[in-house]
Write a protein that holds these residues in place. Structure first.
Motif, PDB file in Angstrom:
ATOM      1  N   PHE A   1     -22.421  76.460   3.970  1.00 48.93           N
ATOM      2  CA  PHE A   1     -21.923  75.713   4.903  1.00 48.93           C
ATOM      3  C   PHE A   1     -23.216  74.497   5.231  1.00 48.93           C
ATOM      4  O   PHE A   1     -22.886  73.713   6.056  1.00 48.93           O
ATOM      5  CB  PHE A   1     -22.082  76.383   6.325  1.00 48.93           C
ATOM      6  CG  PHE A   1     -21.088  77.581   6.318  1.00 48.93           C
ATOM      7  CD1 PHE A   1     -19.509  77.146   6.676  1.00 48.93           C
ATOM      8  CD2 PHE A   1     -21.116  78.804   6.043  1.00 48.93           C
ATOM      9  CE1 PHE A   1     -18.589  78.027   6.563  1.00 48.93           C
ATOM     10  CE2 PHE A   1     -20.185  79.595   5.893  1.00 48.93           C
ATOM     11  CZ  PHE A   1     -18.842  79.329   6.307  1.00 48.93           C
TER      12      PHE A   1
ATOM     13  N   VAL B   1     -19.144  70.671   2.359  1.00 53.47           N
ATOM     14  CA  VAL B   1     -18.591  71.625   3.304  1.00 53.47           C
ATOM     15  C   VAL B   1     -18.725  71.100   4.891  1.00 53.47           C
ATOM     16  O   VAL B   1     -18.123  71.101   5.803  1.00 53.47           O
ATOM     17  CB  VAL B   1     -19.131  73.107   3.014  1.00 53.47           C
ATOM     18  CG1 VAL B   1     -18.680  73.830   4.189  1.00 53.47           C
ATOM     19  CG2 VAL B   1     -18.872  73.520   1.714  1.00 53.47           C
TER      20      VAL B   1
ATOM     21  N   LEU C   1     -15.956  70.354   7.507  1.00 50.36           N
ATOM     22  CA  LEU C   1     -15.822  71.142   8.913  1.00 50.36           C
ATOM     23  C   LEU C   1     -16.049  70.030  10.023  1.00 50.36           C
ATOM     24  O   LEU C   1     -15.339  69.983  11.083  1.00 50.36           O
ATOM     25  CB  LEU C   1     -17.011  72.190   9.120  1.00 50.36           C
ATOM     26  CG  LEU C   1     -16.880  73.078   8.117  1.00 50.36           C
ATOM     27  CD1 LEU C   1     -18.203  74.089   8.274  1.00 50.36           C
ATOM     28  CD2 LEU C   1     -15.487  73.919   8.391  1.00 50.36           C
TER      29      LEU C   1
ATOM     30  N   ALA D   1     -10.647  65.708   7.172  1.00 54.28           N
ATOM     31  CA  ALA D   1     -11.754  66.743   6.510  1.00 54.28           C
ATOM     32  C   ALA D   1     -12.220  66.325   5.327  1.00 54.28           C
ATOM     33  O   ALA D   1     -13.376  66.227   5.255  1.00 54.28           O
ATOM     34  CB  ALA D   1     -11.140  67.998   6.780  1.00 54.28           C
TER      35      ALA D   1
ATOM     36  N   SER E   1     -15.733  64.515   3.987  1.00 52.52           N
ATOM     37  CA  SER E   1     -16.518  65.453   3.155  1.00 52.52           C
ATOM     38  C   SER E   1     -16.852  64.527   1.768  1.00 52.52           C
ATOM     39  O   SER E   1     -17.991  64.584   1.184  1.00 52.52           O
ATOM     40  CB  SER E   1     -15.670  66.630   2.630  1.00 52.52           C
ATOM     41  OG  SER E   1     -16.221  67.170   1.466  1.00 52.52           O
TER      42      SER E   1
END
Length: 451
Positions: free
Chosen positions: A219, A224, A228, A248, A252
């Motif tokens: 995370f 990632v 998120l 998203a 990213s």
């Protein structure tokens, strides 16, 4: 002559600044091949950074706009971003006076040993033009406008000296510093950061992007985290599943590409900085000189982008809350990725991501309130220069007003307003404290280097 100058400036930073750097490299003794290669690489780096930043903005801005529209608020001032504001500045009739003013002050301060910074970022002279035009718009005095711009130039050079060692620790590019006006946010951020030392449990927390990755594993990866955070912003904007996933993956992608593009700045700037350092040391024994540049050579620091994206929902929430208190009339749009606060926060906190996020959230209301205050003035400037036409009842503004409290204070102090004078005096006192504090930090860095 004036048309030729405007044409050259109109080429943009990605062409103008590399050309300046090629000439500088040749003057400092670089071979033609190395100077051209460094200049072209710098142009590619600027272009690449703008492409990735524009890509991320295109992903997040519609979601931000949708969130504000979902609240039913009628915000009449639109954040148009830096490009239209720069165009307004360049269209100011006295814009070209700021070139000799900036160069003259810089050379005088170098001669008097008041700075070791040679600011070659002549593209961003438009930031000083903006201040001069703003002050003249309020006061009607060209002289007062030029004095205000001169004050900003002086503080930028002093700031460049103060932060150079910290910047080297961050990016490992020798002999360069950042003279962008965003760094004048440093004194206020440093004060708030010092106050955080007394918050129980926070004083000992020091977490950069690498430490975060070690703490939370996958995370903490840029890819990632970007996924998120992008998904969260899309959810807040009311997107469907496809829109959420698309936003998203776009955010990213941007977070993964930023460090890759940033490496090009090191490839371009390191040879020029080395040549300039060698040239200066031969002629000025015992003095260390730095080249003052725009901020993107720091863009490889993931903390800048993680903090900027996490800040987006807080910007939108604060814009809504402040509008209900009649303190904000701006819809965050073109500047919703507010790197002008995350970059100086990176320097002040020395990459402490948790503190960066806290600092950015705490000072964001200043950006919104000042952008609201300047909206009528900026709209009038756009109309008077023929740069933009704004519909009746609508205003344009710019959230990324670098060091907004400083610029607001300059404009209103020169207009003779007590509030402006008072805040400007506070800024001078705060900068004196910041100067002393940063000098102490630099001495600590020197001592560590000797061991």
């Amino acid at each position: 002559m004036l048309d030729a100058v405007h044409y050259i400036l109109g080429l943009g930073a990605a062409i103008f600044l590399p050309a300046v750097m090629i000439v500088l490299g040749l003057c400092m003794g670089m071979s033609l091949k190395k100077a051209i290669l460094a200049g072209v690489t710098l142009g590619i780096a600027f272009t690449g950074m703008n492409v990735v930043l524009g890509f991320m903005f295109d992903a997040i801005s519609p979601a931000a706009k949708a969130l504000v529209e979902n609240t039913g608020l009628a915000l009449t001032a639109v954040d148009v971003g830096w490009s239209p504001i720069a165009a307004i500045a360049w269209a100011w009739p006295y814009a070209l006076l700021l070139f000799p003013l900036q160069i003259g002050i810089n050379l005088l301060m170098l001669a008097l040993k008041w700075t070791n910074c040679l600011n070659v970022d002549l593209w961003n002279v438009w930031g000083k033009i903006f201040v001069a035009a703003m002050v003249m718009g309020l006061t009607g005095s060209l002289i007062l406008g030029l004095i205000a711009a001169a004050i900003q130039i002086i503080f930028e050079l002093i700031s460049g000296d103060l932060i150079q060692k910290q910047l080297y620790q961050i990016c490992k590019i020798p002999g360069v510093t950042c003279t962008h006006p965003m760094m004048l946010q440093g004194p206020l951020l440093a004060l708030v950061n010092r106050a955080l030392d007394f918050v129980p449990g926070l004083g000992s927390v020091n977490m950069d992007a690498k430490a975060l990755k070690n703490k939370i594993g996958i995370f903490g990866e840029n890819s990632v985290m970007g996924f998120l955070i992008g998904a969260l912003i899309a959810v807040m904007g009311g997107y469907d599943l496809k829109g959420i996933l698309t936003t998203a993956i776009q955010v990213s992608t941007a977070l993964v590409l930023f460090p890759m593009v940033a490496k090009l700045f090191m490839q371009a700037l390191a040879p020029i900085a080395d040549a300039a350092g060698t040239f200066m040391k031969k002629r000025f024994q015992g003095r260390a000189f730095y080249i003052g540049l725009d901020w993107p050579f720091l863009a490889g620091s993931s903390e800048i982008w993680v903090a900027a994206i996490i800040l987006v929902p807080f910007e939108l929430i604060l814009a809504i809350v402040l509008s209900k208190l009649d303190m904000n009339n701006v819809i965050p749009l073109a500047s919703v990725i507010n790197i002008v606060v995350t970059v100086p926060a990176l320097v002040v906190t020395r990459g402490n991501l948790i503190r960066m996020i806290i600092l950015c959230i705490l000072v964001t209301p200043i950006y919104l309130v000042v952008a609201t205050s300047f909206a009528p003035i900026l709209t009038d400037m756009a109309a008077s220069t023929g740069t933009l036409q704004v519909g009746s009842g609508q205003f344009i503004t710019w959230i990324q007003l670098e060091a907004p409290e400083f610029r607001w204070a300059l404009a209103h102090a020169f207009n003779g307003e007590i509030a402006g004078i008072g805040i400007l005096v506070v800024f001078f006192v705060l900068f004196a404290w910041y100067y002393k504090r940063m000098r102490a930090v630099n001495r600590g860095i020197d001592e560590m280097d000797k061991k």
